[in-house]
Design a protein around this motif. Structure first.
Motif, mmCIF file in Angstrom:
data_model
loop_
_atom_site.group_PDB
_atom_site.id
_atom_site.type_symbol
_atom_site.label_atom_id
_atom_site.label_comp_id
_atom_site.label_asym_id
_atom_site.label_seq_id
_atom_site.Cartn_x
_atom_site.Cartn_y
_atom_site.Cartn_z
ATOM 1 N N THR A 1 1.204 -1.212 -0.217
ATOM 2 C CA THR A 1 -0.448 0.165 0.073
ATOM 3 C C THR A 1 1.167 1.502 0.035
ATOM 4 N N GLY A 2 0.951 1.964 -1.051
ATOM 5 C CA GLY A 2 1.768 2.755 -1.204
ATOM 6 C C GLY A 2 1.184 4.137 -1.999
ATOM 7 N N ARG A 3 1.656 5.294 -2.442
ATOM 8 C CA ARG A 3 1.552 6.288 -3.287
ATOM 9 C C ARG A 3 0.908 6.086 -4.430
ATOM 10 N N GLY A 4 0.176 6.913 -4.863
ATOM 11 C CA GLY A 4 -0.057 6.821 -6.477
ATOM 12 C C GLY A 4 -0.802 5.560 -6.346
ATOM 13 N N PRO A 5 -1.026 5.965 -7.726
ATOM 14 C CA PRO A 5 -2.029 4.363 -8.694
ATOM 15 C C PRO A 5 -1.329 3.433 -8.347
ATOM 16 N N THR A 6 -2.468 2.468 -8.081
ATOM 17 C CA THR A 6 -2.147 1.042 -7.771
ATOM 18 C C THR A 6 -1.658 0.110 -8.454
ATOM 19 N N LEU A 7 -0.351 -0.439 -9.062
ATOM 20 C CA LEU A 7 -0.149 -0.908 -10.112
ATOM 21 C C LEU A 7 -0.470 -3.109 -9.867
ATOM 22 N N VAL A 8 -1.658 -3.618 -10.662
ATOM 23 C CA VAL A 8 -2.206 -4.415 -10.503
ATOM 24 C C VAL A 8 -1.503 -5.808 -11.319
ATOM 25 N N TRP A 9 0.038 -7.078 -10.890
ATOM 26 C CA TRP A 9 -0.049 -7.753 -11.898
ATOM 27 C C TRP A 9 -0.972 -8.151 -12.081
ATOM 28 N N LEU A 10 -1.702 -8.655 -13.528
ATOM 29 C CA LEU A 10 -2.205 -9.890 -14.547
ATOM 30 C C LEU A 10 -1.268 -11.122 -14.822
ATOM 31 N N GLY A 11 -0.687 -11.968 -14.069
ATOM 32 C CA GLY A 11 0.227 -13.099 -14.920
ATOM 33 C C GLY A 11 -0.952 -13.856 -15.936
ATOM 34 N N GLY A 12 -0.041 -14.640 -16.421
ATOM 35 C CA GLY A 12 -0.878 -15.644 -17.138
ATOM 36 C C GLY A 12 -0.507 -17.019 -16.792
ATOM 37 N N LEU A 13 -1.747 -17.689 -18.197
ATOM 38 C CA LEU A 13 -2.391 -19.190 -18.080
ATOM 39 C C LEU A 13 -1.397 -19.851 -16.870
ATOM 40 N N ARG A 14 -1.842 -20.583 -15.884
ATOM 41 C CA ARG A 14 -1.096 -21.462 -15.344
ATOM 42 C C ARG A 14 0.415 -20.783 -14.535
ATOM 43 N N SER A 15 0.610 -19.511 -14.712
ATOM 44 C CA SER A 15 1.829 -18.703 -13.460
ATOM 45 C C SER A 15 1.130 -18.171 -12.651
ATOM 46 N N ASP A 16 2.183 -17.634 -11.513
ATOM 47 C CA ASP A 16 1.562 -17.468 -10.337
ATOM 48 C C ASP A 16 2.053 -16.295 -9.545
ATOM 49 N N MET A 17 1.604 -15.643 -9.066
ATOM 50 C CA MET A 17 2.337 -14.636 -8.235
ATOM 51 C C MET A 17 3.644 -14.040 -7.625
ATOM 52 N N THR A 18 4.465 -15.200 -8.129
ATOM 53 C CA THR A 18 5.647 -15.571 -7.430
ATOM 54 C C THR A 18 6.623 -15.865 -9.011
ATOM 55 N N GLY A 19 6.110 -15.737 -9.966
ATOM 56 C CA GLY A 19 7.548 -15.109 -10.567
ATOM 57 C C GLY A 19 7.934 -14.551 -10.845
ATOM 58 N N THR A 20 9.251 -14.506 -11.665
ATOM 59 C CA THR A 20 10.330 -13.450 -11.884
ATOM 60 C C THR A 20 10.052 -12.168 -12.254
ATOM 61 N N LYS A 21 8.832 -12.034 -12.987
ATOM 62 C CA LYS A 21 9.041 -10.444 -13.286
ATOM 63 C C LYS A 21 7.653 -9.809 -12.191
ATOM 64 N N ALA A 22 6.671 -10.896 -11.709
ATOM 65 C CA ALA A 22 5.876 -10.040 -9.991
ATOM 66 C C ALA A 22 6.585 -9.499 -8.925
ATOM 67 N N GLU A 23 7.452 -10.986 -9.018
ATOM 68 C CA GLU A 23 8.791 -10.555 -7.458
ATOM 69 C C GLU A 23 9.827 -9.025 -7.925
ATOM 70 N N ALA A 24 9.698 -9.047 -9.558
ATOM 71 C CA ALA A 24 10.988 -7.775 -9.622
ATOM 72 C C ALA A 24 10.120 -6.499 -9.543
ATOM 73 N N LEU A 25 8.572 -6.923 -9.899
ATOM 74 C CA LEU A 25 7.882 -5.541 -9.099
ATOM 75 C C LEU A 25 7.717 -5.475 -8.493
ATOM 76 N N ASP A 26 7.291 -6.687 -7.176
ATOM 77 C CA ASP A 26 7.224 -6.198 -6.291
ATOM 78 C C ASP A 26 8.350 -5.380 -5.104
ATOM 79 N N ALA A 27 9.507 -5.448 -5.648
ATOM 80 C CA ALA A 27 10.941 -5.355 -5.522
ATOM 81 C C ALA A 27 10.885 -3.945 -5.694
ATOM 82 N N LEU A 28 10.382 -3.063 -6.545
ATOM 83 C CA LEU A 28 10.275 -2.449 -7.392
ATOM 84 C C LEU A 28 9.567 -1.563 -5.972
ATOM 85 N N ALA A 29 7.996 -2.075 -6.466
ATOM 86 C CA ALA A 29 7.502 -1.288 -5.568
ATOM 87 C C ALA A 29 8.156 -1.275 -3.795
#
Length: 263
Positions: free
Chosen positions: A25-53
């Motif tokens: 929960t931070g400032r500005g618009p919330t970035l929402v990650w929508l993963g692909g078929l059969r992927s999950d929220m611990t994938g490389t790109k989602a983790e990278a965006l979590d670290a960026l946030a």
């Protein structure tokens, strides 16, 4: 330090499978990650965006659709419509009241495109920008159905499902319900009205799952005044190499800056 806080857990719903999530929960618009078929929220790109946030202090939400990752439900019971509803309910419950930027990878890009209208109508969390990575809207009708073998068609007819080998692990299950729902949920049937929001598309030129021509067909259906496509030489469907992640992160920061300037 950025003024942000992190939480994770299960979003429980009365009659639908609970959804696993993690958010900043931070400032500005919330970035929402929508993963692909059969992927999950611990994938490389989602983790990278979590670290960026975490570093930048903006809001970020990621979750698993039903039947994906650690969410409840069976994968084979899911459809595009149901996974889109999962995303809509996750945003409504877990994103602070305010605008969202939708970042969709592969199938997640289809879900992102399908969410823009409902979010605009509901008004609580309007989508103000889209980032689409290796976008695969309408993949069931445009990429799967035309290439079905006679054996796969027979299996769909007789058993309601077939399994296609996957280069990323266990085979991919396609059900009759997913194929039929894909026709009903199709978005590439004509010009796509996104209300003028900025759209950034990143597509690998060596993508074997979703060819670059598919992304070009999509771009042709989008309003041209604020749509940018980046074609990545040598890029595959995952777009998870270090330079791919840097490109994705920069696109997010650019969109955040552009949205702030328009506010």
């Amino acid at each position: 330090m950025p003024d942000a806080s992190r939480s994770a857990g299960l979003l429980r719903r009365d009659s639908q499978p609970a959804l696993a999530y993690a958010r900043w929960t931070g400032r500005g618009p919330t970035l929402v990650w929508l993963g692909g078929l059969r992927s999950d929220m611990t994938g490389t790109k989602a983790e990278a965006l979590d670290a960026l946030a975490s570093r930048e202090g903006f809001g970020f939400l990621r979750f698993d659709y039903r039947g994906h990752g650690t969410s409840e439900g069976r994968f084979e019971d899911g459809t595009i419509t149901l996974w889109t509803e999962d995303a809509r309910e996750a945003i409504a419950a877990l994103a602070p009241e305010g605008p969202v930027i939708l970042a969709g990878s592969s199938m997640g890009a289809w879900i992102a495109l399908g969410l823009v209208g409902p979010l605009r109508t509901e008004g609580r969390n309007p989508a103000v920008a889209l980032l689409l990575l290796a976008p695969a809207p309408d993949f069931t009708t445009r990429l799967v159905e035309p290439n079905l073998t006679d054996t796969q068609r027979r299996e769909l007819e007789e058993t309601g499902r077939f399994v296609e080998p996957s280069p990323y692990g266990e085979g991919m299950v396609y059900t009759r319900e997913l194929i039929e729902d894909g026709r009903a949920a199709a978005v590439m049937t004509g010009p796509i009205d996104l209300g003028g929001v900025p759209v950034r598309i990143i597509q690998g030129m060596e993508d074997r799952e979703v060819p670059p021509s598919h992304a070009l067909d999509l771009a042709a259906l989008l309003p041209s005044e604020n749509v940018t496509m980046t074609l990545v030489p040598g890029g595959d469907h995952r777009l998870s190499e270090p330079e791919d992640l840097q490109r994705m992160e920069q696109a997010v920061l650019d969109l955040l800056k552009e949205v702030a300037a328009l506010a």
